[in-house]
Write an enzyme that holds these catalytic residues in place. Sequence first.
Site, PDB file in Angstrom:
ATOM      1  N   HIS A 154       0.764  -1.209  -0.090  1.00 42.08           N
ATOM      2  CA  HIS A 154      -0.175  -0.074   0.064  1.00 42.08           C
ATOM      3  C   HIS A 154       0.860   1.232   0.040  1.00 42.08           C
ATOM      4  O   HIS A 154       0.817   2.230  -1.060  1.00 42.08           O
ATOM      5  CB  HIS A 154      -1.084  -0.037   1.073  1.00 42.08           C
TER       6      HIS A 154
ATOM      7  N   HIS B  55       3.764   6.739   5.521  1.00 43.23           N
ATOM      8  CA  HIS B  55       2.628   7.110   6.024  1.00 43.23           C
ATOM      9  C   HIS B  55       1.717   6.388   7.070  1.00 43.23           C
ATOM     10  O   HIS B  55       1.186   7.186   7.720  1.00 43.23           O
ATOM     11  CB  HIS B  55       2.092   7.901   4.730  1.00 43.23           C
TER      12      HIS B  55
ATOM     13  N   GLU C 143       0.638   5.395  12.525  1.00 43.49           N
ATOM     14  CA  GLU C 143      -0.816   5.145  12.748  1.00 43.49           C
ATOM     15  C   GLU C 143      -0.922   3.530  13.087  1.00 43.49           C
ATOM     16  O   GLU C 143      -1.720   3.188  13.945  1.00 43.49           O
ATOM     17  CB  GLU C 143      -1.851   5.455  11.699  1.00 43.49           C
ATOM     18  N   ASP C 144      -0.224   2.792  12.531  1.00 42.67           N
ATOM     19  CA  ASP C 144      -0.567   0.927  12.320  1.00 42.67           C
ATOM     20  C   ASP C 144       0.589   0.290  13.333  1.00 42.67           C
ATOM     21  O   ASP C 144       0.379  -0.690  13.680  1.00 42.67           O
ATOM     22  CB  ASP C 144      -0.330   0.681  11.172  1.00 42.67           C
TER      23      ASP C 144
ATOM     24  N   ASP D  66      -3.262   8.611  -0.831  1.00 42.26           N
ATOM     25  CA  ASP D  66      -3.611   7.626   0.008  1.00 42.26           C
ATOM     26  C   ASP D  66      -4.984   7.118  -0.333  1.00 42.26           C
ATOM     27  O   ASP D  66      -5.162   5.829  -0.605  1.00 42.26           O
ATOM     28  CB  ASP D  66      -3.369   7.877   1.282  1.00 42.26           C
TER      29      ASP D  66
HETATM   30 MN    MN Z   1      -2.762   4.472   3.896  1.00 37.34          MN
END
Ligand code: MN
Length: 717
Positions: free
Chosen positions: A55, A79, A83-84, A146
């Site tokens: 991704h 990116h 977040e993940d 994105d």
């Molecule tokens: Mn993304």
Amino acid sequence: MDQQIELKTIDDLINKVAKYNKNKKELNKIREAYDYAYLKHQNQYRKTGEAYIYHPLEVAYILTSITADIPCLIAALLHDVVEDTTTKKEEIAEKFGEEVANLVVGITKLSRINFSTDNDYLIEYYKKIIVGMSEDVRVIILKLVDRLHNMRTLYVLPIEKQKEKAKETLEILTPIAHHLGINRIKSELEDLSLRYLKPEVYYDIVEKLNNNKLERDNAVNEMLNEVKALLKEHNIKHEIKGRSKSIYGIYKKLDTGRKFNDIYDLLALRILVKTEQECYLALGIIHSKYRHLPKRFKDFIAMPKANRYQSLHTTVFGLEGQLFEIQIRTYEMDEIAENGIASHWSYKEKKTVKEDNLSLTEQKLQFFKSIIDLKEDRLSTEEFVSSVKKDLLNNNIYVFTPKGDVIELPKGSTPIDFAYRVHSKIGDSMVGALVNNSIVSLDYELKDDDIVKIITNKNSQGPSKEWINMAKLTHTKSKIKSYFSSSMKQDNINLGKELIEKELRKKNIDFNLFYSDENIDRILQKYKLMTLNDIYLNIGNNKIGASNIIDFVFKKETVTLPKIGGHVIKNADNDIIVAGIDKVKVNLANCCNPLPGDHIIGYITKGTGITVHRINCHNLNNVTDRTIAVKWNSELTKRYLANIIIHTSKTTNNNLFEIMQRINFNSASIDSVKTLSKIDETVYEISLLVIGKEHLNKITNDLNRLTYIHNIERIIR
Ligand code: MN
């Protein structure tokens, strides 16, 4: 519907970048970022089944099509890392520099907001939020790309989700892409959104386009060759290409009631030349050979669109009388038309850092002008400019309501600003604030990402004058001030209340006797007023005398209540069963708030009906002749108001929150909370709704387990 997408590799990406940036060191940095992200996302998979890393890799790859610069490409690869995974900003800053870290943090912030909404106002607001939260226009572009990749792989999601994402994309993200002029990305986002939002329409258009594609292609090719020869004859160097209209564009036209066959720009050409003069020259030559539709001629070179789009548009009768739409523009205009704002920060135009920042700022200002549309025209020009300036200087913070709605405030804002921003009613009845579940003082300076909950109390005394100094926003200050100017009125209301109660005391009349619903209704009717406050106000203003009102209520009354009889008749509508009486109006006294389970006694009021008190209520101390036996109707399961006072040690912990949680946990609801004192100990007055005395006891027992609670009492006023 599935599509076989060939997976890109890091080498594909680097080869693509190398076409416009040959700097070995920078290319190596991209590989480094890839390796780093690869490790961070190890064992994570996309819903499509591929390893997660594909991704970010794909997002970076798409970005090369608009010649994104190196920091942007690195940020694309990283990116989703913050977040993940558990990665912190500092780690990224250390490895890849502050610029990349800021981009990653920017996109992470955006990804935390849930933008889907049915509210038109919020749609506008979210657009502004996306722009306001992005310190750097590249963050917005990252967000768009994105989303583009997520839309390309949207087929893996359940249909509900597909539609939700498609709607959000179409309402919030494609308009932003449009404002930024990034047409290529906008157009693909629109087509993909339509495909999931209205698949029947989408595939119908695709099919129709396919049906006469060959015919159309032939027509375009013939026309193209003719025009090419014509321009060559006049020595105009150019490039010319056939142009296909986006499916979404066709859908929009069909949506306005046009027939598919009437959409003439289905046949379209685009001519690229070197200079502006050549644009007009080419136009003149074409118009001299083909008749054009004057109404369809548009000069966007002289009058560029808000997003800086420039081009000449004309529609002419071409071969066999078919209509062709022809666009004429320079190469530079074409770059702007396709990539908009992105054509500025692209690598090839890289300037010194300082210049670059300046132009990003300018771009943002321009962008703001276009995006803050009519919805905000309530703002004066001055306010508008200052609001934009604040946004540009990035002096804004974004905080959240407990429900996750985002609220934008200037730096330095306090819970008071927050409350008034949500609603002036919330502000006026605010008694406290919780930030991230902890009680804060009202002058607490809110920080980015704080979750703010305002505690209100409908019996609050209203804002305090000190709040004017604690508020940051002029808007808030003026709302508080307007509360006080209307509180001249409030002063008179208070005065009226005082006057009437003084008079009652003088005449030795129990307040509860006076304040029955029925009495109040009679007064309202007689004086043609709406509320109890209106009565006070009129007394305070000297329009009605307090004694007149009391005389009116008590002079002519003579209540005859039946004798207390032997048998009990059930009055099924009431909470209370009164000995010997069937239909009688019963009120629960609001001095002692009796609860089922309490020993109670009725008091026959002079006006009407019976007021029920707790047996130990001091307001009944000296009356015996007008009491009547009553008991609870055990068949009702209503909730009753109980007022308790809680004395706690003075700590700065979130005691109140814990207290409220416990009460909630015991399935009672809180009606209001008031902080009475903060001197030696912190004292709260809490009104809650309970089933009865037993329920209340259970709650107070539970609360008493909290070590900082000294004492809990039930109030009798
Ligand atoms: Mn993304």
